[in-house]
Design an enzyme around this catalytic site. Structure first.
Site, PDB file in Angstrom:
ATOM      1  CG  ASP A   1     -11.564  -4.058   0.537  1.00 36.24           C
ATOM      2  OD1 ASP A   1     -11.540  -5.085   1.235  1.00 36.24           O
ATOM      3  OD2 ASP A   1     -11.149  -4.006  -0.630  1.00 36.24           O
TER       4      ASP A   1
ATOM      5  CG  ASP B   1      -8.879  -8.580   2.585  1.00 35.88           C
ATOM      6  OD1 ASP B   1      -8.679  -8.494   1.368  1.00 35.88           O
ATOM      7  OD2 ASP B   1      -7.981  -8.882   3.404  1.00 35.88           O
TER       8      ASP B   1
ATOM      9  CD  GLU C   1     -10.160 -11.727  -1.157  1.00 35.99           C
ATOM     10  OE1 GLU C   1      -9.291 -11.659  -2.025  1.00 35.99           O
ATOM     11  OE2 GLU C   1      -9.891 -11.573   0.054  1.00 35.99           O
TER      12      GLU C   1
ATOM     13  CG  HIS D   1      -6.669  -5.287  -5.373  1.00 34.26           C
ATOM     14  ND1 HIS D   1      -7.930  -5.864  -5.216  1.00 34.26           N
ATOM     15  CD2 HIS D   1      -6.021  -5.534  -4.214  1.00 34.26           C
ATOM     16  CE1 HIS D   1      -8.011  -6.414  -4.022  1.00 34.26           C
ATOM     17  NE2 HIS D   1      -6.878  -6.221  -3.391  1.00 34.26           N
ATOM     18  CG  ASP D   2      -5.230  -9.232  -4.655  1.00 33.70           C
ATOM     19  OD1 ASP D   2      -4.529  -8.252  -4.351  1.00 33.70           O
ATOM     20  OD2 ASP D   2      -6.132  -9.688  -3.914  1.00 33.70           O
TER      21      ASP D   2
END
Ligand code: TEU
Length: 567
Positions: free
Chosen positions: A99, A207, A266, A338-339
């Site tokens: 990430d 990210d 992302e 995870h969101d």
């Protein structure tokens, strides 16, 4: 013809290390825990692991606030353990993607400490510092440089008494935004990225990477009725220099590396048109985007305004993305990360039909064109958890929202209902390995409570069960590897106006696949000539224990039919 890129037939598995497996009993997952569970990944057959952040961090946003880019947080392990994990994954033929969180750092990163040291600090300009709005008293309400709200509630500006200026933070006040206009910032990031690639990793999930270029004048945003702050996103999402930066990154970091890499951007708020540019191979930016349109269809004015699910809206959105990237470009396919809340609770049925609806959702997603992502626990049909009251929530987004909304007069029960439905903690409860007290996640006290349904829903109970959700996901992964039409075929949406049934075809050369999914708990007729055109087709995937191919779909049924046209 160019050979197809390797990641078109790959499946990615996302690990949120904090919640995956804890090896030392401190209640928080760690890298050794992942190493101990590599068999799970090998059994599932995935090609790539995306590891959510494991860098040193004060954990204000569970590691998405990084204080040192070139080390591992002691909670998770150390660099030697990290290398061991990479070797373990590579030994099983699985690639590793890190990430990359470079829109912002932690406020505890050395770069920010220096930047904050004073107006004449050489790193002052590495972040977005601005004076108070003209004519106001710095540090008082309304004196912020502009009216933007942060994604985690409150203003996007934090006042710094030492210098009398404010810094911008689109997320928490402990996540100051880096100033990518400054070439030194970009160079420092590229150097760090090369360091990880030299260590042997296989790429990055970047990210909020489309936030790194901002409209430098930072104008006020529109204030929607009932809101305290303005919407800065038009000045942040895919800003003026974003394509330039991503191409530069590609040149400076990835060009010349001849082993296969995966570069995923992302990009909240990205449009299909822009995604086609970001992922056009000739432009050398990223390989695929992670877009958010389809996970926003049940949200109205902001994510806490929960709307009823309408299958037609979902089909319209995913169908548009399929069409928009058909000729050029590529997309990531996901229901969960995870969101996001758990998909079986969101678009499926987490009660009576949990298993069947989980398999149906997996089938529909994995048969689209794009690279599928499985988020830990999705392959078990894990569902949203139980959060008795606000003290059960851990996520800064949830806790801040509760505080701000209730202080502004919202009914606490209503706020909790929205958090239980949309909150990110639903995705972050511990991975359910077995039916024992702590689900096999830890021997200590887990940092967030285990979902009580782990007694029933767990990996150990599913491995050897030919009808389990896990076994079904295994088949879906296999199918992407073995059936070229799944990886490379054209996509055609059918029955766009049907509110209950998801239907599409994939075709490549002589093979045509028909994918059907019933998004309801009732038997639904399928308005297609199944008895004629598809009579005698092979049943490639089903989620029924005892399938009967008829003109109607059983509750939550998924069906993939294949017909091969002889040349
Ligand atoms: O998230 C990006 C993002 O904008 C949203 O998904 C956001 O987290 C949430 O939905 C707000 O409602 C990325 C990470 O995935 C997320 O975990 C981080 O919190 C965020 O960036 C900041 O780094």
């Amino acid at each position: 013809m160019q050979p197809e890129q390797w990641w078109k037939s790959a499946v990615v598995y996302q690990i949120y290390p904090r919640s995956f497996a804890d090896s030392d009993g401190d209640g928080v997952g760690d890298l050794r825990g992942v190493i101990n569970r590599l068999d799970h990944l090998e059994r599932l057959g995935v090609d790539v692991v995306w590891l959510s952040p494991v860098y040193p961090s004060p954990m204000d946003d569970n590691g998405y606030d990084i204080s040192d880019y070139q080390d591992i947080d002691p909670t998770f392990g150390d660099l030697d353990t990290f290398d061991e994990l990479v070797a373990g994954l590579h030994g099983r033929g699985i690639k590793v993607v890190m990430d990359l969180v470079v829109n912002h750092t932690s406020d505890e990163h050395a770069w920010f400490a220096e930047s904050r040291a004073g107006l004449d600090s050489p790193r002052r300009d590495w972040y977005w510092w601005r004076p108070a709005r003209p004519g106001t008293t710095p540090g008082t309400p309304g004196a912020e440089p502009n009216n933007w709200g942060s994604f985690f509630s409150g203003s996007a500006w934090q006042y710094d008494e030492r210098s009398g200026e404010y810094y911008l933070h689109l997320f928490s006040r402990k996540q100051p935004d880096l100033n990518w206009e400054n070439p030194e910032v970009r160079e420092a990031v590229y150097t760090m990225m090369r360091w990880w690639l030299d260590r042997g990793i296989d790429g990055f999930r970047m990210d909020v990477i489309n936030f790194i270029s901002k409209a430098t004048e930072l104008p006020d945003g529109e204030v929607r009725p009932g809101e305290l702050f303005g919407d800065g996103t038009p000045y942040v999402f895919s800003g003026p220099r974003i394509h330039e930066y991503l191409h530069e990154m590609h040149q400076r970091v990835f060009a010349g590396i001849d082993r296969p890499l995966l570069l995923v951007g992302e990009m909240p708020g990205v449009t299909v048109e822009d995604a086609a540019l970001f992922t056009d191979p000739d432009r050398a930016e990223v390989d695929m985007v992670f877009q958010f349109e389809h996970v926003g269809i049940d949200q109205g004015d902001g994510k806490w305004d929960v709307l009823p699910f309408d299958l037609r809206t979902l089909k319209a959105s995913l169908g548009r993305w399929q069409r928009g990237l058909a000729a050029r470009g590529w997309n990531s396919l996901y229901w969960n990360n995870h969101d996001q809340p758990r998909v079986v609770s969101r678009f499926g049925d987490d009660g009576e039909h949990r298993e069947r609806s989980a398999k149906m959702l997996g089938t529909v997603l994995h048969l689209h064109r794009g690279t599928p992502y499985i988020y830990q626990g999705e392959e078990l049909g894990m569902s949203n958890s139980v959060f008795h009251d606000i003290s059960a929530f851990r996520d800064i987004e949830a806790v801040n929202h509760y505080g701000h909304a209730t202080a502004a007069g919202a009914d606490p029960e209503q706020v909790l209902t929205a958090l239980r439905t949309m909150g990110r903690d639903n995705a972050r409860t511990p991975m359910q390995w077995d039916g024992t007290l702590r689900a096999g996640f830890t021997t200590g006290t887990p940092w967030i409570e285990v979902n009580p349904n782990h007694v029933e829903v767990n990996a150990a109970a599913q491995y050897d069960d030919k009808d389990s959700v896990f076994t079904h996901y295994r088949r879906l992964v296999d199918l992407r590897h073995s059936e070229p039409a799944v990886a490379y075929g054209d996509f055609t949406m059918l029955l766009e106006d049907d509110p209950h049934v998801y239907a599409f075809t994939r075709s490549l050369e002589g093979t045509e696949l028909l994918v059907l999914g019933n998004f309801t708990g009732e038997t639904r007729p399928v308005d297609l000539p199944l008895g004629t055109d598809w009579a005698g087709a092979e049943l490639l995937v089903t989620n029924l224990d005892d399938p009967h191919v008829t003109g109607a779909l059983a509750p939550w049924e998924a069906r993939v039919l294949a017909r091969r046209l002889s040349a």
